[in-house]
Design a protein around this motif. Structure first.
Motif, PDB file in Angstrom:
ATOM      1  N   VAL A 101       2.518   7.615  -4.977  1.00 13.05           N
ATOM      2  CA  VAL A 101       1.153   7.954  -5.379  1.00 13.05           C
ATOM      3  C   VAL A 101       1.129   9.043  -6.450  1.00 13.05           C
ATOM      4  O   VAL A 101       0.079   9.321  -7.032  1.00 13.05           O
ATOM      5  CB  VAL A 101       0.325   8.417  -4.160  1.00 13.05           C
ATOM      6  N   HIS A 102       2.276   9.668  -6.716  1.00  8.88           N
ATOM      7  CA  HIS A 102       2.325  10.809  -7.634  1.00  8.88           C
ATOM      8  C   HIS A 102       2.557  10.408  -9.084  1.00  8.88           C
ATOM      9  O   HIS A 102       2.459  11.256  -9.977  1.00  8.88           O
ATOM     10  CB  HIS A 102       3.428  11.778  -7.203  1.00  8.88           C
ATOM     11  N   TYR A 103       2.886   9.156  -9.329  1.00 10.04           N
ATOM     12  CA  TYR A 103       3.201   8.694 -10.683  1.00 10.04           C
ATOM     13  C   TYR A 103       2.391   7.445 -11.009  1.00 10.04           C
ATOM     14  O   TYR A 103       2.053   6.657 -10.112  1.00 10.04           O
ATOM     15  CB  TYR A 103       4.693   8.387 -10.823  1.00 10.04           C
TER      16      TYR A 103
ATOM     17  N   GLN B 112       6.694   4.316 -13.099  1.00  9.12           N
ATOM     18  CA  GLN B 112       7.622   3.788 -12.104  1.00  9.12           C
ATOM     19  C   GLN B 112       8.347   2.549 -12.621  1.00  9.12           C
ATOM     20  O   GLN B 112       9.543   2.368 -12.367  1.00  9.12           O
ATOM     21  CB  GLN B 112       6.860   3.500 -10.807  1.00  9.12           C
ATOM     22  N   ILE B 113       7.638   1.701 -13.363  1.00  6.97           N
ATOM     23  CA  ILE B 113       8.293   0.517 -13.926  1.00  6.97           C
ATOM     24  C   ILE B 113       9.237   0.920 -15.055  1.00  6.97           C
ATOM     25  O   ILE B 113      10.353   0.395 -15.170  1.00  6.97           O
ATOM     26  CB  ILE B 113       7.245  -0.499 -14.424  1.00  6.97           C
TER      27      ILE B 113
ATOM     28  N   MET C  60       0.808  -1.211   0.000  1.00  6.74           N
ATOM     29  CA  MET C  60       0.000   0.000   0.000  1.00  6.74           C
ATOM     30  C   MET C  60       0.847   1.271   0.000  1.00  6.74           C
ATOM     31  O   MET C  60       0.368   2.344  -0.347  1.00  6.74           O
ATOM     32  CB  MET C  60      -0.939   0.007   1.222  1.00  6.74           C
ATOM     33  N   THR C  61       2.097   1.184   0.424  1.00  6.80           N
ATOM     34  CA  THR C  61       2.937   2.383   0.503  1.00  6.80           C
ATOM     35  C   THR C  61       4.242   2.273  -0.283  1.00  6.80           C
ATOM     36  O   THR C  61       4.995   3.248  -0.349  1.00  6.80           O
ATOM     37  CB  THR C  61       3.282   2.685   1.983  1.00  6.80           C
ATOM     38  N   ALA C  62       4.530   1.120  -0.875  1.00  4.04           N
ATOM     39  CA  ALA C  62       5.808   0.934  -1.568  1.00  4.04           C
ATOM     40  C   ALA C  62       5.879   1.707  -2.884  1.00  4.04           C
ATOM     41  O   ALA C  62       6.965   1.985  -3.380  1.00  4.04           O
ATOM     42  CB  ALA C  62       6.053  -0.554  -1.828  1.00  4.04           C
ATOM     43  N   LEU C  63       4.719   2.050  -3.460  1.00  4.12           N
ATOM     44  CA  LEU C  63       4.690   2.764  -4.729  1.00  4.12           C
ATOM     45  C   LEU C  63       4.384   4.242  -4.494  1.00  4.12           C
ATOM     46  O   LEU C  63       3.632   4.598  -3.592  1.00  4.12           O
ATOM     47  CB  LEU C  63       3.635   2.166  -5.652  1.00  4.12           C
TER      48      LEU C  63
ATOM     49  N   PHE D 277      -3.384   4.216  -6.373  1.00  4.53           N
ATOM     50  CA  PHE D 277      -4.632   4.234  -5.600  1.00  4.53           C
ATOM     51  C   PHE D 277      -5.809   3.648  -6.379  1.00  4.53           C
ATOM     52  O   PHE D 277      -6.866   3.376  -5.801  1.00  4.53           O
ATOM     53  CB  PHE D 277      -4.962   5.660  -5.136  1.00  4.53           C
ATOM     54  N   GLU D 278      -5.643   3.440  -7.666  1.00  2.00           N
ATOM     55  CA  GLU D 278      -6.698   2.839  -8.481  1.00  2.00           C
ATOM     56  C   GLU D 278      -6.636   1.312  -8.477  1.00  2.00           C
ATOM     57  O   GLU D 278      -7.500   0.662  -9.087  1.00  2.00           O
ATOM     58  CB  GLU D 278      -6.598   3.349  -9.920  1.00  2.00           C
TER      59      GLU D 278
END
Length: 315
Positions: A97-99, A104-105, A92-95, A145-146
C-alpha cells in the motif's frame, strides 16, 4: 516446543508443459500453496526442503535442480519472477500500500532486465495494457487502494509477467472477486497462455474452474497427490474416493430445490497428526479396515494417470 520434522508435502510429483495448464485442487490445508512456494523457494522459516528435486528444463543441457539452489542465490533470484512467475492468491493484500502500482511493476521489470527506469516505466505501461487495464498511462501512478479488486488482480498478473516467464503459477487468482470479475480474470489467463505458450499451474478449490481451465489435474490431500488425470477423465470417472467426494460436494443447477449439499465428514488433519496408513481413511466411506488404516497406498508415478488408493491398485 521442539516437535521434530513435520512433512507438509510428501510424494508430490507432476510435470508442467509449455502451452498446457495443470490444475492443483483440494481443500484448504492440503498443501497447494506450499507446493507453489516450494517451487520458488519462498517457504516461510523454519520450513525447508529436505528431499526431492524440482527440475527446470529437465533433460536438456540447461537442466537445473531448484531444490539444490540456495534460496538467496543470484541464480535462484533470476528464476524467481524471471523464468517462473507467481500470482498471489489475495489481490487485496498482495500489493504494497506504500508504493504506486507502477513503482512495484517497474521494480519487477528492472530486477530481470538491464534497462533504464524510463524504459522500465514504458514496459510497465505496456504490461498494464496487456492485462486489460484501461488508461494504463494514468493508472500506473495509482496506489493499490485506488483500484478495485479486479484491477488489483490484473496488476498482480502484470507483475508476474514482468520477467517474461516460461511458467506461471496462479495461486487461487479469483479469490475474493465477484463472479463476473472471476470470469474476466480466467479469460485473461487463458488468452495470455495461448499467446505466450506459458506453462500454467492453476491452484484452486473450485472444481468448476478446474473443469473450464485445465488440461491435467492433480488432486492433493494432506501434502500428497492422491489422484492425477486428464481433466475429462477425472470428471468422467474419478478414481480416488476423495476426488469423488469433492465432486459430490459441487453445487448443481440440476439438483432438487432445497436439497442439502453433500459434505465430506471431518476435516483435514494437521500434518503433525497424520493418521497411520492412508491419510484420508478416517473420512473415507470406502475404507478397507486393516489395510487402509495401516498401510500407505503407493505413490502415483510422475506423469502417469492414476490414484494413490488400494481400490485403484490390483491386489
Amino acid at each position: 516446543m521442539e516437535q521434530g520434522n513435520v512433512h507438509a508435502l510428501e510424494g508430490v510429483s507432476f510435470d508442467l508443459r509449455a502451452g498446457r495448464t495443470l490444475g492443483i485442487v483440494g481443500e484448504s490445508g492440503c498443501g497447494k500453496s506450499v507446493t507453489a512456494r516450494s517451487i520458488l523457494r519462498i517457504i516461510d522459516r523454519p520450513g525447508r526442503i529436505t528431499g526431492g528435486r524440482i527440475l527446470l528444463d529437465p533433460g536438456t543441457p540447461q537442466e537445473v535442480d531448484l531444490a539444490a539452489l540456495d534460496p538467496e542465490s543470484a541464480r535462484m533470484r533470476a528464476v524467481r519472477g524471471g523464468r517462473v512467475g507467481l500470482i498471489f492468491q489475495e489481490p487485496m493484500t498482495a500489493l504494497s500500500v506504500h508504493y504506486t502500482v507502477g513503482n512495484q511493476i517497474i521494480e519487477a521489470v528492472r530486477q530481470h532486465s538491464d534497462i533504464s527506469k524510463a524504459e522500465a516505466r514504458n514496459r510497465a505501461i505496456e504490461l498494464l495494457r496487456e492485462v486489460g487495464i484501461p488508461r494504463p498511462e494514468t493508472r500506473i501512478d495509482a496506489y493499490p487502494f485506488e483500484l478495485s479488486g479486479g484491477l488489483r488482480q490484473r496488476v498482480g498478473i502484470a507483475m508476474a509477467l514482468a520477467g517474461d516467464p516460461d511458467i506461471l503459477i496462479a495461486d487461487e487468482p479469483t479469490t475474493a472477486l465477484d463472479v463476473t470479475t472471476q470470469a474476466q480474470i480466467l479469460a485473461l489467463l487463458r488468452r495470455l497462455q495461448a499467446e505466450k505458450r506459458i506453462a500454467l499451474m492453476l491452484i484452486t478449490h473450485d472444481m468448476g474452474v478446474i473443469a473450464e481451465m485445465t488440461d491435467e489435474v492433480a488432486v492433493m490431500y494432506l501434502g500428497r497427490v492422491v489422484e492425477y488425470a486428464p481433466v475429462a477423465a477425472l470428471f468422467a470417472a474419478p478414481r480416488h474416493p476423495y476426488t469423488r467426494a469433492l465432486l459430490r460436494a459441487v453445487p448443481s443447477v440440476l439438483a432438487a430445490p432445497r436439497q442439502r449439499l453433500a459434505t465430506i465428514g471431518g476435516a483435514v488433519p494437521h500434518p503433525g497428526a497424520r493418521p497411520a496408513g492412508c491419510a484420508f481413511h478416517p473420512r473415507c466411506a470406502e475404507v478397507i479396515p486393516g489395510r487402509c488404516t495401516a498401510e500407505m497406498p503407493p505413490a502415483i508415478p510422475p506423469g502417469i494417470a492414476g490414484a494413490s488408493c488400494f481400490l485403484d491398485v490390483p491386489a
